[in-house]
Design an enzyme around this catalytic site. Structure first.
Site, mmCIF file in Angstrom:
data_model
loop_
_atom_site.group_PDB
_atom_site.id
_atom_site.type_symbol
_atom_site.label_atom_id
_atom_site.label_comp_id
_atom_site.label_asym_id
_atom_site.label_seq_id
_atom_site.Cartn_x
_atom_site.Cartn_y
_atom_site.Cartn_z
ATOM 1 N N SER A 1 -9.149 0.511 14.734
ATOM 2 C CA SER A 1 -9.136 -0.565 15.726
ATOM 3 C C SER A 1 -9.508 -0.004 17.089
ATOM 4 O O SER A 1 -9.262 1.181 17.369
ATOM 5 C CB SER A 1 -7.727 -1.146 15.793
ATOM 6 O OG SER A 1 -7.570 -1.919 16.961
ATOM 7 N N TYR B 1 0.639 1.088 16.902
ATOM 8 C CA TYR B 1 -0.616 0.714 16.217
ATOM 9 C C TYR B 1 -1.757 1.652 16.630
ATOM 10 O O TYR B 1 -2.556 2.078 15.790
ATOM 11 C CB TYR B 1 -0.900 -0.742 16.583
ATOM 12 C CG TYR B 1 -2.084 -1.399 15.930
ATOM 13 C CD1 TYR B 1 -2.084 -1.689 14.567
ATOM 14 C CD2 TYR B 1 -3.189 -1.789 16.683
ATOM 15 C CE1 TYR B 1 -3.173 -2.340 13.976
ATOM 16 C CE2 TYR B 1 -4.266 -2.440 16.109
ATOM 17 C CZ TYR B 1 -4.257 -2.712 14.755
ATOM 18 O OH TYR B 1 -5.331 -3.363 14.187
ATOM 19 N N LYS C 1 -3.824 3.860 14.040
ATOM 20 C CA LYS C 1 -5.259 3.642 13.856
ATOM 21 C C LYS C 1 -6.057 4.896 14.208
ATOM 22 O O LYS C 1 -7.089 5.168 13.601
ATOM 23 C CB LYS C 1 -5.712 2.435 14.678
ATOM 24 C CG LYS C 1 -5.224 1.090 14.103
ATOM 25 C CD LYS C 1 -5.557 0.946 12.624
ATOM 26 C CE LYS C 1 -5.567 -0.488 12.130
ATOM 27 N NZ LYS C 1 -5.755 -0.557 10.662
ATOM 28 N N VAL D 1 0.827 -1.209 0.000
ATOM 29 C CA VAL D 1 0.000 0.000 0.000
ATOM 30 C C VAL D 1 0.865 1.263 0.000
ATOM 31 O O VAL D 1 0.374 2.339 -0.355
ATOM 32 C CB VAL D 1 -0.977 0.026 1.194
ATOM 33 C CG1 VAL D 1 -2.148 -0.902 0.946
ATOM 34 C CG2 VAL D 1 -0.282 -0.312 2.507
HETATM 35 N N1 NAD Z 1 -8.967 -8.865 13.137
HETATM 36 C C1 NAD Z 1 -9.289 -7.977 14.053
HETATM 37 O O1 NAD Z 1 -9.881 -8.277 15.112
HETATM 38 C C2 NAD Z 1 -8.963 -6.530 13.834
HETATM 39 C C3 NAD Z 1 -9.256 -5.625 14.847
HETATM 40 C C4 NAD Z 1 -9.009 -4.280 14.641
HETATM 41 C C5 NAD Z 1 -8.476 -3.868 13.437
HETATM 42 N N2 NAD Z 1 -8.173 -4.779 12.470
HETATM 43 C C6 NAD Z 1 -7.613 -4.268 11.213
HETATM 44 O O2 NAD Z 1 -8.255 -4.914 10.136
HETATM 45 C C7 NAD Z 1 -7.368 -4.971 9.021
HETATM 46 C C8 NAD Z 1 -7.321 -6.393 8.486
HETATM 47 O O3 NAD Z 1 -6.751 -7.238 9.471
HETATM 48 P P1 NAD Z 1 -6.963 -8.817 9.524
HETATM 49 O O4 NAD Z 1 -7.289 -9.118 10.945
HETATM 50 O O5 NAD Z 1 -7.864 -9.270 8.456
HETATM 51 O O6 NAD Z 1 -5.440 -9.300 9.279
HETATM 52 P P2 NAD Z 1 -4.792 -10.326 8.242
HETATM 53 O O7 NAD Z 1 -3.359 -10.466 8.645
HETATM 54 O O8 NAD Z 1 -5.609 -11.561 8.149
HETATM 55 O O9 NAD Z 1 -4.890 -9.562 6.863
HETATM 56 C C9 NAD Z 1 -4.149 -8.402 6.598
HETATM 57 C C10 NAD Z 1 -3.634 -8.484 5.178
HETATM 58 O O10 NAD Z 1 -2.925 -7.269 4.878
HETATM 59 C C11 NAD Z 1 -1.828 -7.621 4.061
HETATM 60 N N3 NAD Z 1 -0.799 -6.585 4.123
HETATM 61 C C12 NAD Z 1 0.011 -6.306 5.157
HETATM 62 N N4 NAD Z 1 0.837 -5.298 4.846
HETATM 63 C C13 NAD Z 1 0.524 -4.923 3.579
HETATM 64 C C14 NAD Z 1 1.030 -3.931 2.700
HETATM 65 N N5 NAD Z 1 2.035 -3.121 3.067
HETATM 66 N N6 NAD Z 1 0.464 -3.799 1.486
HETATM 67 C C15 NAD Z 1 -0.548 -4.617 1.099
HETATM 68 N N7 NAD Z 1 -1.045 -5.604 1.892
HETATM 69 C C16 NAD Z 1 -0.509 -5.749 3.106
HETATM 70 C C17 NAD Z 1 -1.338 -8.932 4.627
HETATM 71 O O11 NAD Z 1 -0.543 -9.643 3.706
HETATM 72 C C18 NAD Z 1 -2.638 -9.630 4.960
HETATM 73 O O12 NAD Z 1 -3.082 -10.464 3.915
HETATM 74 C C19 NAD Z 1 -6.026 -4.450 9.523
HETATM 75 O O13 NAD Z 1 -5.894 -3.093 9.152
HETATM 76 C C20 NAD Z 1 -6.140 -4.567 11.022
HETATM 77 O O14 NAD Z 1 -5.310 -3.647 11.682
HETATM 78 C C21 NAD Z 1 -8.400 -6.094 12.637
#
Ligand code: NAD
Length: 306
Positions: A151, A164, A168, A76
């Site tokens: 988050s 983080y 966020k 990204v």
């Molecule tokens: N899962 C949760 O409970 C939760 C809670 C709060 C926030 N989030 C946020 O939700 C989003 C998705 O998280 P998730 O839980 O699905 O995690 P995940 O690790 O399953 O998926 C995240 C994806 O982002 C990709 N990624 C990482 N860095 C990247 C980059 N520089 N360029 C392109 N792709 C990149 C990874 O390869 C991965 O496939 C994140 O922003 C995370 O901070 C998740």
């Protein structure tokens, strides 16, 4: 049963769509007619490595359902390339879901500048670059839907996540101003704070909980915020496990010292009143925040004093 919300004719970019939440968003949009750029760097949870496998897999899943999708393996941080992929393959960009994310958890005392910087670059700079590259296209066509992914750690803070939390919360600030700047051109920007089981949350969640909190429980809200029928703008939502709620700022009635001289002693004296939430307001803008303060009878500027 409500009419199905469809995305035919729309072009969607979902970042970090190779796993977890992004994958679920991409699959739903792809199943409902959007042409999807499935962006994923394919690295590990901490931002190391790179692979095309994750994005390719999701593209194949969308195509197997009869949908249209293309993979983008750029970070990204190269947001312009991701948007260019949408323009090259589909000629447009209507929807951006900024979802890519990593974690570099450590107590603040042990946090390195590298941990701080990497989290900033993936979450904040990445969301900025993808959205900034898409922005002129959405503005010029008078249509755009942008979703930021924040988050609870950004909203409330969390031990070991200073970097983080900063990133966020930064995305919420970014969304607040983009909502103001984009609204008149029908480019609407909202933020979700999800909770879902994923490889990312698996690092901080017990396995049983992670299994129960499927990403599919978050995707309907993200998808609704991307639909043309949704007029929400500048909203912040907590979502997960089927729960959906909106957050807003709340301010106490407070205390105004007016034009009388005051120092820290007077602040201490009025401490309970300053923090008393029995009477509150919910300012939605700088004007709603500042005007009541300046117009108050106690203000040096109030009641026609200026
Ligand atoms: N899962 C949760 O409970 C939760 C809670 C709060 C926030 N989030 C946020 O939700 C989003 C998705 O998280 P998730 O839980 O699905 O995690 P995940 O690790 O399953 O998926 C995240 C994806 O982002 C990709 N990624 C990482 N860095 C990247 C980059 N520089 N360029 C392109 N792709 C990149 C990874 O390869 C991965 O496939 C994140 O922003 C995370 O901070 C998740």
């Amino acid at each position: 049963m409500a009419d199905e919300l469809r995305y035919d004719g729309r072009v969607a970019i979902v970042t970090g769509a190779g796993n977890g939440l992004g994958r679920a968003h991409a699959l739903l949009l792809g199943a409902r007619g959007a042409r999807v750029v499935v962006n994923d760097l394919g690295g590990d949870v901490h931002g190391g490595g790179q692979s095309s496998a994750a994005a390719d897999q999701v593209v194949a899943e969308i195509q197997a359902m009869g949908g249209t999708a293309v993979a983008s393996y750029d970070s990204v941080e190269a947001g312009d390339k991701i948007v260019q992929a949408a323009l090259d393959h589909f000629g447009s960009v209507d929807i951006v879901i900024n979802n890519a994310g990593i974690l570099r958890d450590s107590s603040f005392a042990k946090m390195t500048e590298h941990d701080w910087d990497l989290i900033y670059r993936v979450h904040v700079l990445g969301a900025f670059r993808v959205t900034h590259a898409a922005w002129p296209h959405m503005r010029s066509k008078g249509y755009g839907r942008v979703v930021m992914t924040t988050s609870a750690a950004g909203i409330y803070g969390n031990f070991g996540q200073a970097n983080y939390s900063m990133a966020k919360m930064g995305m919420i600030g970014l969304a607040s101003t983009l909502a103001i700047e984009g609204g008149a051109k029908n480019v609407l920007v909202n933020t979700i704070a999800p909770i879902a089981g994923s490889r990312l949350s698996g690092t901080v969640m017990p396995p049983q909980m992670a299994e129960a909190l499927r990403p599919d429980y978050v995707t309907p809200l993200a998808a609704y915020l991307c639909h043309e029928s949704c007029q929400e703008n500048g909203g912040l939502f907590e979502v997960g496990a089927g729960f959906h709620a909106k957050l807003r700022w709340e301010r106490t009635a407070g205390h105004h010292f007016g034009s009388q001289p005051f120092g820290p002693e007077e602040v201490a004296e009025k401490w309970l009143e300053i923090g008393d939430f029995s009477q509150v307001s919910h300012p939605k803008s700088i004007a709603e925040s500042v005007m009541p303060i300046l117009q108050s009878a106690d203000s040096p500027f109030g009641h026609g004093k200026v």
